[in-house]
Scaffold this active site. Structure first.
Site, PDB file in Angstrom:
ATOM      1  N   TRP A 180       0.827  -1.209   0.000  1.00 56.00           N
ATOM      2  CA  TRP A 180       0.000   0.000   0.000  1.00 56.00           C
ATOM      3  C   TRP A 180       0.863   1.262   0.000  1.00 56.00           C
ATOM      4  CZ3 TRP A 180      -0.510   4.210   3.290  1.00 56.00           C
ATOM      5  CH2 TRP A 180      -1.602   5.048   3.030  1.00 56.00           C
TER       6      TRP A 180
ATOM      7  N   SER B 261       3.128  -7.333   1.511  1.00 55.07           N
ATOM      8  CA  SER B 261       2.118  -6.599   2.265  1.00 55.07           C
ATOM      9  C   SER B 261       0.768  -6.642   1.529  1.00 55.07           C
ATOM     10  CB  SER B 261       2.600  -5.159   2.496  1.00 55.07           C
ATOM     11  OG  SER B 261       1.869  -4.525   3.511  1.00 55.07           O
ATOM     12  N   LEU B 262       0.200  -5.492   1.137  1.00 58.96           N
ATOM     13  CA  LEU B 262      -1.069  -5.493   0.405  1.00 58.96           C
ATOM     14  C   LEU B 262      -0.942  -6.303  -0.880  1.00 58.96           C
ATOM     15  CD1 LEU B 262      -3.964  -4.501  -0.221  1.00 58.96           C
ATOM     16  CD2 LEU B 262      -2.932  -2.400  -1.146  1.00 58.96           C
TER      17      LEU B 262
ATOM     18  N   PHE C  82       3.740   5.961   7.455  1.00 65.35           N
ATOM     19  CA  PHE C  82       3.546   4.542   7.189  1.00 65.35           C
ATOM     20  C   PHE C  82       4.883   3.863   6.914  1.00 65.35           C
ATOM     21  CE2 PHE C  82       1.845   0.885   4.666  1.00 65.35           C
ATOM     22  CZ  PHE C  82       1.002   0.389   5.644  1.00 65.35           C
ATOM     23  N   LEU C  83       5.762   4.552   6.192  1.00 65.72           N
ATOM     24  CA  LEU C  83       7.105   4.024   5.949  1.00 65.72           C
ATOM     25  C   LEU C  83       7.855   3.825   7.262  1.00 65.72           C
ATOM     26  CD1 LEU C  83       8.515   5.956   2.843  1.00 65.72           C
ATOM     27  CD2 LEU C  83       8.219   3.497   3.065  1.00 65.72           C
ATOM     28  N   ALA C  84       7.726   4.797   8.157  1.00 67.87           N
ATOM     29  CA  ALA C  84       8.425   4.719   9.441  1.00 67.87           C
ATOM     30  C   ALA C  84       7.960   3.507  10.239  1.00 67.87           C
ATOM     31  CB  ALA C  84       8.204   5.999  10.230  1.00 67.87           C
ATOM     32  N   ILE C  85       6.652   3.236  10.209  1.00 61.42           N
ATOM     33  CA  ILE C  85       6.112   2.088  10.939  1.00 61.42           C
ATOM     34  C   ILE C  85       6.587   0.782  10.307  1.00 61.42           C
ATOM     35  CG2 ILE C  85       3.986   0.838  11.483  1.00 61.42           C
ATOM     36  CD1 ILE C  85       2.633   3.521  11.889  1.00 61.42           C
ATOM     37  N   GLN C  86       6.675   0.761   8.979  1.00 64.54           N
ATOM     38  CA  GLN C  86       7.116  -0.453   8.291  1.00 64.54           C
ATOM     39  C   GLN C  86       8.545  -0.823   8.654  1.00 64.54           C
ATOM     40  OE1 GLN C  86       6.007  -0.938   4.074  1.00 64.54           O
ATOM     41  NE2 GLN C  86       4.953   0.998   4.250  1.00 64.54           N
TER      42      GLN C  86
ATOM     43  N   ASP D 218       8.339  -7.196  12.752  1.00 66.70           N
ATOM     44  CA  ASP D 218       7.258  -6.528  12.020  1.00 66.70           C
ATOM     45  C   ASP D 218       6.104  -6.183  12.955  1.00 66.70           C
ATOM     46  OD1 ASP D 218       5.378  -5.660  10.186  1.00 66.70           O
ATOM     47  OD2 ASP D 218       5.644  -7.350   8.825  1.00 66.70           O
TER      48      ASP D 218
ATOM     49  N   HIS E 128       9.116  -5.087   8.437  1.00 64.59           N
ATOM     50  CA  HIS E 128       8.081  -5.268   7.423  1.00 64.59           C
ATOM     51  C   HIS E 128       8.633  -5.315   5.998  1.00 64.59           C
ATOM     52  CE1 HIS E 128       3.886  -5.375   6.258  1.00 64.59           C
ATOM     53  NE2 HIS E 128       4.074  -4.384   5.404  1.00 64.59           N
TER      54      HIS E 128
END
Length: 274
Positions: free
Chosen positions: A32, A94-95, A155-159, A219, A247
């Protein structure tokens, strides 16, 4: 060498067009908010063994103008499956892994094998199901309305969270992804909806093609607490957990990831030859 194919359907890119028939066709699907640029630094690790094809998901990258209505996993799977090389190994991150699983369920004859990378049959958390917290997905959806660039950055940071190379991982993905066209806002919004609501758990056991499920132990989006549950739903699949990856293991541990993917495909060829 790289070849670009366009038609009325989707744009596809084939990397390594040396006409070596002994190479295995490997197709990569991104996650995503991303596009096929996410795999740019990973593809060189694969090209000795594979002929690699990348396909941007509808609404993203070079396929940003392709928006199926309704925007569903089934619609995405239908559009992608029409562009797949014969008997390819399909790898979805992922997605993209959710879409790949749907393709494996619906048109298994198209695939020689399935690989999911940091993916699951259901992304959102629920009763007795570890996953992405509902309030996190709600927050992303609200932020998306205001500033999608900042949302993607978070979102990149969380991944990358948890990876020892997190800062470099984020930088690598960001640099390559921004080389492609921006995603359609509709695809970003509907894609989040898929992450929040799509649930393949009741049918994922139907996957009959040989499958490798690859995870990162660190992850936070596909937590390791859910791996045993996925194994129960799809016991035929091989499972590998990279202990120091998050992730995006193909970014933080490209050689290790490539070795695992190559070994899986080599075993498939041996089985077909015997």
């Amino acid at each position: 060498m790289e070849s670009l194919q366009t038609n009325d359907a989707l744009v596809t890119r084939t990397h390594g067009t040396d006409l070596n028939d002994s190479k295995v066709d490997l197709v990569l699907l991104h996650g995503w908010g991303m596009n096929s640029g996410a795999f740019s630094s990973f593809i060189p690790y694969l090209q000795d063994y594979f002929r690699v094809t990348t396909i941007d998901l509808p609404g993203f990258g070079e396929n940003a103008h392709h928006l199926p209505k309704p925007y569903t996993v089934e619609a995405l799977a239908n559009m992608i499956s029409a562009q797949l090389p014969k008997h390819c190994v399909l790898a979805g991150w992922s997605l993209g892994g959710l879409v790949a699983q749907k393709i494996a369920i619906d048109v298994p004859q198209k695939l020689a094998g399935l690989i999911t990378i940091a993916s699951t049959p259901r992304f959102s958390a629920g009763p007795c199901w570890p996953g992405i917290a509902e309030d996190l997905l709600t927050m992303f959806e609200a932020q998306l309305e205001k500033n999608y660039r900042k949302t993607l950055e978070r979102f990149l940071a969380i991944q990358a969270m948890g990876s020892a190379t997190a800062k470099n991982d984020i930088k690598t993905i960001r640099e390559h992804v921004t080389e492609y066209p921006e995603p359609a806002e509709e695809a970003l919004k509907r894609g989040l909806g898929i992450l929040a609501k799509e649930d393949l758990r009741q049918i994922v056991g139907r996957i009959s093609v040989p499958t490798l499920r690859l995870y990162g132990r660190l992850d936070s989006l596909v937590p390791t607490a859910g791996i045993d549950r996925i194994c129960e739903l799809h016991p035929q699949a091989d499972t590998v957990v990279l202990p120091h990856a998050s992730h995006a293991p193909f970014i933080s541990h490209p050689q290790q990831t490539a070795d695992i993917v190559t070994s899986f495909a080599a075993n498939l060829q041996q089985q077909r030859a015997s």
